[in-house]
Design a protein around this motif. Sequence first.
Motif, PDB file in Angstrom:
ATOM      1  N   SER A 103      80.474  61.624  47.937  1.00 17.96           N
ATOM      2  CA  SER A 103      81.600  62.033  48.773  1.00 17.96           C
ATOM      3  C   SER A 103      81.682  61.254  50.087  1.00 17.96           C
ATOM      4  O   SER A 103      82.610  61.453  50.866  1.00 17.96           O
ATOM      5  CB  SER A 103      81.529  63.538  49.056  1.00 17.96           C
ATOM      6  N   SER A 104      80.740  60.372  50.337  1.00 21.51           N
ATOM      7  CA  SER A 104      80.732  59.586  51.569  1.00 21.51           C
ATOM      8  C   SER A 104      81.887  58.588  51.584  1.00 21.51           C
ATOM      9  O   SER A 104      82.221  57.987  50.569  1.00 21.51           O
ATOM     10  CB  SER A 104      79.397  58.835  51.685  1.00 21.51           C
ATOM     11  N   GLU A 105      82.500  58.430  52.750  1.00 27.99           N
ATOM     12  CA  GLU A 105      83.591  57.464  52.892  1.00 27.99           C
ATOM     13  C   GLU A 105      83.079  56.033  52.908  1.00 27.99           C
ATOM     14  O   GLU A 105      83.809  55.104  52.604  1.00 27.99           O
ATOM     15  CB  GLU A 105      84.377  57.753  54.171  1.00 27.99           C
ATOM     16  N   THR A 106      81.830  55.858  53.274  1.00 24.34           N
ATOM     17  CA  THR A 106      81.226  54.531  53.325  1.00 24.34           C
ATOM     18  C   THR A 106      80.404  54.323  52.052  1.00 24.34           C
ATOM     19  O   THR A 106      79.584  55.169  51.701  1.00 24.34           O
ATOM     20  CB  THR A 106      80.289  54.409  54.546  1.00 24.34           C
ATOM     21  N   PRO A 107      80.608  53.213  51.367  1.00 18.73           N
ATOM     22  CA  PRO A 107      79.802  52.987  50.161  1.00 18.73           C
ATOM     23  C   PRO A 107      78.319  52.849  50.510  1.00 18.73           C
ATOM     24  O   PRO A 107      77.963  52.269  51.527  1.00 18.73           O
ATOM     25  CB  PRO A 107      80.349  51.675  49.594  1.00 18.73           C
TER      26      PRO A 107
ATOM     27  N   MET B 143      67.251  60.396  58.016  1.00 17.29           N
ATOM     28  CA  MET B 143      67.731  60.112  56.664  1.00 17.29           C
ATOM     29  C   MET B 143      69.190  59.712  56.766  1.00 17.29           C
ATOM     30  O   MET B 143      69.946  60.318  57.521  1.00 17.29           O
ATOM     31  CB  MET B 143      67.621  61.344  55.749  1.00 17.29           C
ATOM     32  N   GLY B 144      69.546  58.684  56.033  1.00 15.07           N
ATOM     33  CA  GLY B 144      70.931  58.238  56.019  1.00 15.07           C
ATOM     34  C   GLY B 144      71.166  57.327  54.843  1.00 15.07           C
ATOM     35  O   GLY B 144      70.243  57.011  54.085  1.00 15.07           O
ATOM     36  N   PHE B 145      72.387  56.909  54.693  1.00  9.71           N
ATOM     37  CA  PHE B 145      72.744  56.032  53.587  1.00  9.71           C
ATOM     38  C   PHE B 145      72.839  54.596  54.076  1.00  9.71           C
ATOM     39  O   PHE B 145      73.190  54.338  55.224  1.00  9.71           O
ATOM     40  CB  PHE B 145      74.070  56.464  52.971  1.00  9.71           C
TER      41      PHE B 145
END
Length: 121
Positions: free
Chosen positions: A21-25, A45-47
């Motif tokens: 659901s993240s807007e950033t790939p 923690m992050g993407f």
Amino acid sequence: MCELITITEAANSRIKEMMASSETPANYLRVGVKGGGCTGLTYGMGFDEVMNEEDQSFETNGLKVLVDKESAPLLNGVVIDFKQNLMGGGFTIDNPNAIATCGCGQSFKTATNAGTPSKDC
């Protein structure tokens, strides 16, 4: 490389939902440690889209995880879980390396690294 961190099935599922659901790939979950918090070290923690040259990486149940080389010794053996309750849900981190944690569980210190506690705690 073997798994540095254990991510439970509940946490893995929630992380994948968040990535979708993240807007950033994002290709990876990045887990790390930095100075701060009441006890001296805080979890992050992050993407991330990119793996850096010195990152340690592993895959668990289809989730690609990155850990920077400075954080790796502090996170070795950590278990990340996701708990749901009446107040909502959240990630929990069980770190066998921590010798002290703050009341909220967001910061810690180890026998070999006291970090840099925040002055506003």
